[in-house]
Motif scaffolding. Structure first.
Motif, short mmCIF file in Angstrom:
data_model
loop_
_atom_site.label_atom_id
_atom_site.label_comp_id
_atom_site.label_asym_id
_atom_site.label_seq_id
_atom_site.Cartn_x
_atom_site.Cartn_y
_atom_site.Cartn_z
N GLU A 1 29.51 44.74 28.46
CA GLU A 1 30.29 43.65 29.05
C GLU A 1 30.67 43.96 30.49
O GLU A 1 30.58 43.10 31.38
CB GLU A 1 31.55 43.41 28.21
CG GLU A 1 32.42 42.28 28.75
CD GLU A 1 33.63 42.00 27.87
OE1 GLU A 1 34.40 41.09 28.23
OE2 GLU A 1 33.79 42.68 26.85
N GLN A 2 31.10 45.20 30.75
CA GLN A 2 31.50 45.56 32.11
C GLN A 2 30.29 45.57 33.05
O GLN A 2 30.37 45.10 34.19
CB GLN A 2 32.17 46.93 32.13
CG GLN A 2 32.70 47.32 33.50
CD GLN A 2 33.19 48.75 33.55
OE1 GLN A 2 32.53 49.66 33.05
NE2 GLN A 2 34.37 48.96 34.14
N ILE A 3 29.17 46.10 32.57
CA ILE A 3 27.95 46.12 33.39
C ILE A 3 27.55 44.70 33.76
O ILE A 3 27.24 44.40 34.93
CB ILE A 3 26.81 46.81 32.63
CG1 ILE A 3 27.11 48.31 32.46
CG2 ILE A 3 25.47 46.62 33.34
CD1 ILE A 3 26.16 49.02 31.52
N MET A 4 27.58 43.80 32.78
CA MET A 4 27.13 42.43 33.04
C MET A 4 28.13 41.65 33.90
O MET A 4 27.73 40.75 34.65
CB MET A 4 26.88 41.70 31.71
CG MET A 4 25.78 42.33 30.85
SD MET A 4 24.20 42.58 31.72
CE MET A 4 23.75 40.88 32.09
N LEU A 5 29.41 41.98 33.82
CA LEU A 5 30.38 41.31 34.69
C LEU A 5 30.12 41.67 36.15
O LEU A 5 30.12 40.80 37.03
CB LEU A 5 31.81 41.69 34.29
CG LEU A 5 32.91 41.07 35.17
CD1 LEU A 5 32.88 39.55 35.09
CD2 LEU A 5 34.28 41.61 34.78
N GLN A 6 29.90 42.96 36.41
CA GLN A 6 29.59 43.35 37.77
C GLN A 6 28.24 42.79 38.23
O GLN A 6 28.07 42.40 39.39
CB GLN A 6 29.61 44.87 37.91
CG GLN A 6 31.00 45.48 37.98
CD GLN A 6 31.66 45.28 39.34
OE1 GLN A 6 31.10 44.69 40.26
NE2 GLN A 6 32.89 45.75 39.46
N LYS A 7 27.28 42.72 37.31
CA LYS A 7 26.00 42.13 37.67
C LYS A 7 26.15 40.65 38.00
O LYS A 7 25.46 40.12 38.87
CB LYS A 7 24.99 42.32 36.53
CG LYS A 7 23.56 41.90 36.90
CD LYS A 7 22.60 42.06 35.73
CE LYS A 7 21.19 41.63 36.10
NZ LYS A 7 20.26 41.65 34.94
N TYR A 8 27.06 39.98 37.31
CA TYR A 8 27.36 38.58 37.59
C TYR A 8 27.72 38.38 39.05
O TYR A 8 27.23 37.46 39.72
CB TYR A 8 28.51 38.16 36.67
CG TYR A 8 29.20 36.85 36.98
CD1 TYR A 8 28.71 35.64 36.50
CD2 TYR A 8 30.39 36.82 37.72
CE1 TYR A 8 29.37 34.44 36.75
CE2 TYR A 8 31.06 35.64 37.98
CZ TYR A 8 30.55 34.45 37.49
OH TYR A 8 31.20 33.27 37.74
N TYR A 9 28.54 39.26 39.59
CA TYR A 9 28.91 39.15 41.00
C TYR A 9 27.78 39.62 41.91
O TYR A 9 27.62 39.11 43.03
CB TYR A 9 30.20 39.93 41.27
CG TYR A 9 31.41 39.26 40.67
CD1 TYR A 9 31.95 38.12 41.26
CD2 TYR A 9 32.00 39.73 39.51
CE1 TYR A 9 33.04 37.47 40.71
CE2 TYR A 9 33.09 39.10 38.95
CZ TYR A 9 33.62 37.96 39.55
OH TYR A 9 34.70 37.32 38.99
#
Length: 479
Positions: free
Chosen positions: A399-407
């Motif tokens: 979840e954290q990896i994908m949140l940063q990837k989102y930005y």
């Protein structure tokens, strides 16, 4: 070679870039006056028009709304893509734009083969794979083998299965990688992306290959093995290694290379940023916030800091006692960045795979490298204390990896939507009055003109797909 029949500005673009005395006005011409054309001449118009569409239409007007970055404002209390209220023609502009330029890409493939121009052949195959992946990821099964063959009498092409399309474009990327001769120098006008640096083009080919393999990895067991083959063998499969390799087309603002927003006031007109988008950046104490957003103001016009509004809000805009933060038009001012793929995205792909135990390496290192590279895209140096924040410290979750990837994927066509459909991340807060029962759309419906003009093949495709609805899953989602 057969006589070329397409818009003359694809031929004239090179001289237009050099002289800056005209624009991209479409001018029909007599095809009998064009006996031959070079692959390099086709490249810049293709690059410009696909990236222009992806920045303006795919990202700014659609994906950013689905994925709770941008919220229409003012808005009625119902309707809008941020509420998953999707019209039948949501994908019409993308369908028309991509197929139009895929016709020119196919011509580029043909010309480069005939002239034995290996590097431009490789670039053409790369662009073909990139454009078809964007199309099929949005719609599912689409015309592929018979697409763009109207001059051969095929005006009602059959729809190919997405699985078959992906198998071919992945093979095309392998072929492209093998074709490059990076020691060769081009005598032609520099291309808009890499100025004829074929070593960087080759890195883009293989980095896109990794993106596409990850996309289908849940349904194609061999995809992860191929990713490892690519990433473990840089001599054979060079990929992005730093932000210097980023595939970003710069819109200079000098005609004809204008930004998609010639009137800059249109960039943020009737748009605000979501609470989700703003609040995460605030919690992360992220320096990108000041570049991407304006400050909110109270009703008297006094700045009150950064504050968004809930995406999919049920009330009218009068329910808010402040003027929310808006997209900062600095992002759309020339020189503007039209993003194809970045080193930051590749780093987050590595972080995800390492987290899952599918790639050697430390996921935390890849995660941190991804954040740093994502900030580099916008000319921002990551603060030394950025990861001291408990919110940004690596916590060993996808979840954290994908949140940063989102930005990291900000302003990158449909990629955050594709990642959400593949992983379910980032977790988006949902308002109670959303359309489609609050379910993120899985695809675009086929455009109305396709249904009317190619009915028989459309009907066959819908039967194979299992419907033409928003919730019909495409092949790589069926796991």
């Amino acid at each position: 070679m057969k006589k070329v029949n397409f818009l003359i500005y694809t031929v004239a673009f090179t001289s237009l870039i050099a002289s800056c005395t005209s624009d991209f006005e479409e001018i029909n011409t007599d095809p009998n006056r064009l006996e031959a054309i070079g692959a390099s001449t086709l490249l810049n118009p293709i690059l410009y028009n696909l990236t222009d569409h992806n920045s303006y239409s795919a990202w700014h007007n659609r994906t950013a709304h689905f994925m709770q970055a941008i919220v229409p404002y003012p808005s009625t209390a119902s309707g809008g893509y941020h509420r998953y209220d999707v019209t039948d023609d949501i994908g019409t502009t993308m369908w028309n734009n991509h197929y139009r330029w895929l016709k020119n890409i196919e011509e580029m493939v043909t010309v480069s083969e005939e002239k034995n121009d290996a590097n431009y052949h490789a670039i053409a195959l790369t662009l073909k794979a990139w454009a078809y992946a964007n199309l099929t990821d949005c719609f599912g099964d689409i015309p592929f083998t018979q697409a763009g063959k109207g001059d051969e009498g095929i005006d009602k092409p059959v729809f190919d299965k997405q699985e078959d399309i992906y198998k071919q474009i992945l093979a095309d990327l392998d072929q492209a990688n093998a074709l490059y001769d990076t020691s060769s120098k081009s005598i032609f006008t520099p291309d808009l992306l890499y100025s004829n640096d074929f070593a960087k083009w080759r890195k883009l080919t293989n980095s896109l290959h990794v993106r596409m393999l990850l996309r289908v990895s849940n349904v194609m067991p061999s995809a992860t093995q191929k990713i490892n083959e690519i990433l473990s063998n840089p001599a054979v499969y060079p990929v992005f290694t730093s932000s210097a390799d980023d595939a970003i087309l710069i819109n200079t603002g000098v005609a004809p290379n204008l930004t998609p927003w010639p009137r800059i006031m249109d960039y943020a007109a009737n748009k605000k940023l979501s609470s989700f988008f703003i609040d995460n950046l605030l919690e992360m104490n992220d320096p990108r916030l000041q570049l991407w957003a304006t400050q909110a103001t109270d009703l008297q016009g006094k700045a009150i800091g950064y504050k968004g509004i809930p995406s999919g809000y049920s009330e009218g805009e009068n329910a808010f006692n402040y003027n929310p933060s808006a997209p900062n038009d600095k992002v759309a001012l020339a020189p503007m960045k039209s993003i194809i793929m970045t080193y930051g995205e590749l780093a987050f792909i590595k972080a995800e795979l390492a987290f899952k135990g599918q790639l050697a390496g430390n996921p935390e290192d890849f995660y941190k490298e991804g954040v740093k590279a994502a900030m580099n895209v916008w000319g921002i140096t990551m603060p030394d204390t950025y990861f001291d924040n408990p919110v940004t410290q690596y916590n060993n979750t996808l979840e954290q990896i994908m949140l940063q990837k989102y930005y990291a994927l900000y302003f990158t066509d449909n990629q955050t939507w594709m990642d959400y459909r593949r992983t379910g991340f980032p977790k988006l807060p949902l308002q109670p009055n959303l359309y489609n029962n609050g379910v993120m759309p899985n695809r675009y419906p086929y455009p109305p003109n396709v249904k009317m003009q190619n009915t028989e093949n459309y009907d066959a495709a819908v039967q194979v797909m299992g419907g033409d609805g928003l919730n019909t899953k495409v092949w790589w989602e069926r796991f």
